[in-house]
Motif scaffolding. Structure first.
Motif, mmCIF file in Angstrom:
data_model
loop_
_atom_site.group_PDB
_atom_site.id
_atom_site.type_symbol
_atom_site.label_atom_id
_atom_site.label_comp_id
_atom_site.label_asym_id
_atom_site.label_seq_id
_atom_site.Cartn_x
_atom_site.Cartn_y
_atom_site.Cartn_z
ATOM 1 N N GLY A 212 0.647 -1.178 0.114
ATOM 2 C CA GLY A 212 0.043 0.011 -0.074
ATOM 3 C C GLY A 212 0.581 1.135 0.034
ATOM 4 O O GLY A 212 0.372 2.365 -0.078
ATOM 5 N N ARG A 213 2.219 1.096 0.197
ATOM 6 C CA ARG A 213 3.110 2.281 0.214
ATOM 7 C C ARG A 213 4.279 2.016 -0.962
ATOM 8 O O ARG A 213 5.203 2.827 -0.748
ATOM 9 N N LEU A 214 3.941 1.137 -1.801
ATOM 10 C CA LEU A 214 4.913 0.812 -2.674
ATOM 11 C C LEU A 214 4.202 0.887 -4.043
ATOM 12 O O LEU A 214 3.232 0.077 -4.395
ATOM 13 N N ILE A 215 4.606 1.953 -5.041
ATOM 14 C CA ILE A 215 4.136 2.022 -6.340
ATOM 15 C C ILE A 215 5.082 1.964 -7.203
ATOM 16 O O ILE A 215 6.492 2.061 -7.075
ATOM 17 N N ASN A 216 4.669 1.512 -8.860
ATOM 18 C CA ASN A 216 5.487 1.436 -9.682
ATOM 19 C C ASN A 216 4.848 2.085 -11.058
ATOM 20 O O ASN A 216 3.872 1.851 -11.205
ATOM 21 N N ILE A 217 5.928 2.396 -11.932
ATOM 22 C CA ILE A 217 5.468 2.771 -13.308
ATOM 23 C C ILE A 217 6.007 1.769 -14.081
ATOM 24 O O ILE A 217 7.008 1.234 -14.215
ATOM 25 N N HIS A 218 5.025 1.243 -14.983
ATOM 26 C CA HIS A 218 5.221 0.261 -16.372
ATOM 27 C C HIS A 218 4.982 0.640 -17.468
ATOM 28 O O HIS A 218 3.870 1.226 -17.535
ATOM 29 N N PRO A 219 5.867 0.514 -18.461
ATOM 30 C CA PRO A 219 5.700 1.218 -19.887
ATOM 31 C C PRO A 219 4.757 0.097 -20.612
ATOM 32 O O PRO A 219 5.147 -0.261 -21.937
ATOM 33 N N SER A 220 3.479 0.007 -20.323
ATOM 34 C CA SER A 220 2.502 -0.571 -21.202
ATOM 35 C C SER A 220 1.101 -0.369 -20.465
ATOM 36 O O SER A 220 1.017 0.009 -19.284
ATOM 37 N N LEU A 221 0.201 -0.678 -21.042
ATOM 38 C CA LEU A 221 -1.240 -0.530 -20.541
ATOM 39 C C LEU A 221 -1.468 -1.959 -19.795
ATOM 40 O O LEU A 221 -2.105 -2.594 -20.483
ATOM 41 N N LEU A 222 -1.287 -2.227 -18.683
ATOM 42 C CA LEU A 222 -1.432 -3.285 -17.906
ATOM 43 C C LEU A 222 -3.100 -3.680 -18.009
ATOM 44 O O LEU A 222 -3.647 -2.512 -18.030
ATOM 45 N N PRO A 223 -3.530 -4.951 -18.024
ATOM 46 C CA PRO A 223 -2.476 -6.109 -17.929
ATOM 47 C C PRO A 223 -1.685 -6.566 -19.169
ATOM 48 O O PRO A 223 -1.158 -7.702 -18.968
ATOM 49 N N LEU A 224 -1.777 -5.826 -20.201
ATOM 50 C CA LEU A 224 -1.034 -6.030 -21.337
ATOM 51 C C LEU A 224 0.631 -5.960 -21.259
ATOM 52 O O LEU A 224 0.830 -4.870 -20.397
ATOM 53 N N PHE A 225 1.266 -6.834 -21.858
ATOM 54 C CA PHE A 225 2.731 -6.747 -21.833
ATOM 55 C C PHE A 225 3.594 -6.463 -20.376
ATOM 56 O O PHE A 225 4.018 -5.521 -20.422
ATOM 57 N N LYS A 226 3.323 -7.428 -19.547
ATOM 58 C CA LYS A 226 4.180 -7.415 -18.477
ATOM 59 C C LYS A 226 5.642 -7.518 -18.595
ATOM 60 O O LYS A 226 5.930 -8.013 -19.925
ATOM 61 N N GLY A 227 6.534 -7.507 -17.709
ATOM 62 C CA GLY A 227 8.033 -7.737 -18.076
ATOM 63 C C GLY A 227 8.745 -6.803 -18.667
ATOM 64 O O GLY A 227 8.389 -5.516 -18.566
ATOM 65 N N THR A 228 9.461 -7.289 -19.427
ATOM 66 C CA THR A 228 10.614 -6.275 -20.083
ATOM 67 C C THR A 228 10.233 -6.256 -21.589
ATOM 68 O O THR A 228 9.410 -7.033 -22.294
ATOM 69 N N HIS A 229 10.773 -5.184 -22.376
ATOM 70 C CA HIS A 229 10.679 -5.073 -23.722
ATOM 71 C C HIS A 229 9.268 -4.895 -24.227
ATOM 72 O O HIS A 229 8.919 -5.442 -25.075
ATOM 73 N N THR A 230 8.541 -4.011 -23.287
ATOM 74 C CA THR A 230 7.109 -3.784 -23.612
ATOM 75 C C THR A 230 6.937 -3.087 -24.990
ATOM 76 O O THR A 230 5.713 -3.520 -25.585
ATOM 77 N N HIS A 231 7.637 -2.206 -25.341
ATOM 78 C CA HIS A 231 7.472 -1.668 -26.833
ATOM 79 C C HIS A 231 7.528 -2.570 -27.720
ATOM 80 O O HIS A 231 6.722 -2.687 -28.669
ATOM 81 N N ARG A 232 8.487 -3.378 -27.600
ATOM 82 C CA ARG A 232 8.875 -4.580 -28.715
ATOM 83 C C ARG A 232 7.535 -5.330 -28.695
ATOM 84 O O ARG A 232 6.937 -5.595 -29.772
ATOM 85 N N GLN A 233 7.076 -5.629 -27.500
ATOM 86 C CA GLN A 233 5.791 -6.786 -27.184
ATOM 87 C C GLN A 233 4.745 -6.241 -28.023
ATOM 88 O O GLN A 233 3.917 -6.851 -28.642
ATOM 89 N N ALA A 234 4.667 -4.739 -27.912
ATOM 90 C CA ALA A 234 3.429 -4.246 -28.195
ATOM 91 C C ALA A 234 3.387 -3.720 -29.878
ATOM 92 O O ALA A 234 2.332 -4.167 -30.584
ATOM 93 N N LEU A 235 4.376 -3.696 -30.321
ATOM 94 C CA LEU A 235 4.732 -3.709 -31.837
ATOM 95 C C LEU A 235 4.353 -5.022 -32.295
ATOM 96 O O LEU A 235 3.761 -5.203 -33.409
ATOM 97 N N GLU A 236 5.052 -5.935 -31.817
ATOM 98 C CA GLU A 236 4.851 -7.596 -32.230
ATOM 99 C C GLU A 236 3.310 -7.999 -32.251
ATOM 100 O O GLU A 236 2.831 -8.593 -33.064
ATOM 101 N N ALA A 237 2.594 -7.289 -31.149
ATOM 102 C CA ALA A 237 1.357 -7.817 -31.002
ATOM 103 C C ALA A 237 0.396 -6.964 -32.069
ATOM 104 O O ALA A 237 -0.749 -7.434 -32.297
ATOM 105 N N GLY A 238 0.956 -6.020 -32.502
ATOM 106 C CA GLY A 238 0.033 -5.217 -33.632
ATOM 107 C C GLY A 238 -0.834 -4.405 -33.259
ATOM 108 O O GLY A 238 -2.009 -3.944 -33.574
#
Ligand code: GAR
Length: 201
Positions: A104-130
């Motif tokens: 409740g006191r720990l937040i994170n920013i993630h470079p995707s529209l979660l729950p899509l593209f968790k983990g790393t290389h999110t932009h590559r994942q998004a491009l590959e998913a079209g």
């Protein structure tokens, strides 16, 4: 003002956007510490230049003992009387022990529209998913990776001809306005984690 630590592993552009927002007197969080697991991470120098206290806890010094590494970080956070943690490009997965301790006191920013593209290389994942839409999310951290309740999201279009570089830049610009807004909501108590879900006052 909530004493907030920003945890980084790299250049720290999100850290900088949080630190700049927190310079306003009416911002509900103060960036009291920037902590890196990578000695010499670019963001450390940028934080120092703003007069923010910095610390390094090098995970490689702990021989793959993740909890020992986190106990060392926790000690630094405690000494600095930290109340809230914002992960900003912090590239270590945290153990359930640490996550529960800061629940409740720990937040994170993630470079995707979660729950899509968790983990790393999110932009590559998004491009590959079209997908035609991509973006970033700020969420409360839970033990399962990138699975915590989402506090806020920002969207960008995926344009014809985009590559990882152009797409990541478009998303990063959104991160820099989204994260300060989300941190303010959590620090002010307008958004909280209650029974594992988002509660808004
Ligand atoms: C940001 O895009 C952030 O969303 C991402 O790393 C970048 C850090 O940049 N975080 C993750 O991928 C977390 N898994 P910055 O150091 O310039 O803020």
């Amino acid at each position: 003002r909530k004493r907030t630590a920003v945890l980084i592993s790299g250049r720290g552009s999100n850290m900088l956007s949080l630190a700049e927002a927190a310079q306003a007197d009416d911002f509900p969080a103060e960036i009291a510490l920037v902590l890196s697991n990578i000695p010499g991470a670019g963001g450390l120098e940028r934080a120092s230049a703003l007069g923010i206290a910095t610390a390094t806890v090098d995970h490689r010094a702990f021989n793959r003992d993740r909890e020992a590494f986190e106990r060392a970080m926790d000690e630094v956070l405690r000494i600095n009387q930290i109340e809230l943690i914002a992960l900003a490009g912090f590239m270590r997965i945290m153990t359930p022990w640490f996550v529960r301790r800061w629940e409740g006191r720990l937040i994170n920013i993630h470079p995707s529209l979660l729950p899509l593209f968790k983990g790393t290389h999110t932009h590559r994942q998004a491009l590959e998913a079209g997908v035609t839409e991509h973006g970033c999310s700020v969420h409360f951290v839970v033990p399962e990776l990138d699975a915590g309740p989402v506090i806020a999201q920002a969207k960008v279009p995926v344009l014809p001809g985009d590559d990882e570089d152009s797409l990541s830049q478009r998303v990063l610009a959104q991160e820099h306005t989204l994260y300060p807004r989300a941190l303010a909501e959590v620090a002010s108590g307008r958004v909280a984690l209650v029974d594992g879900a988002i509660a808004r006052l």
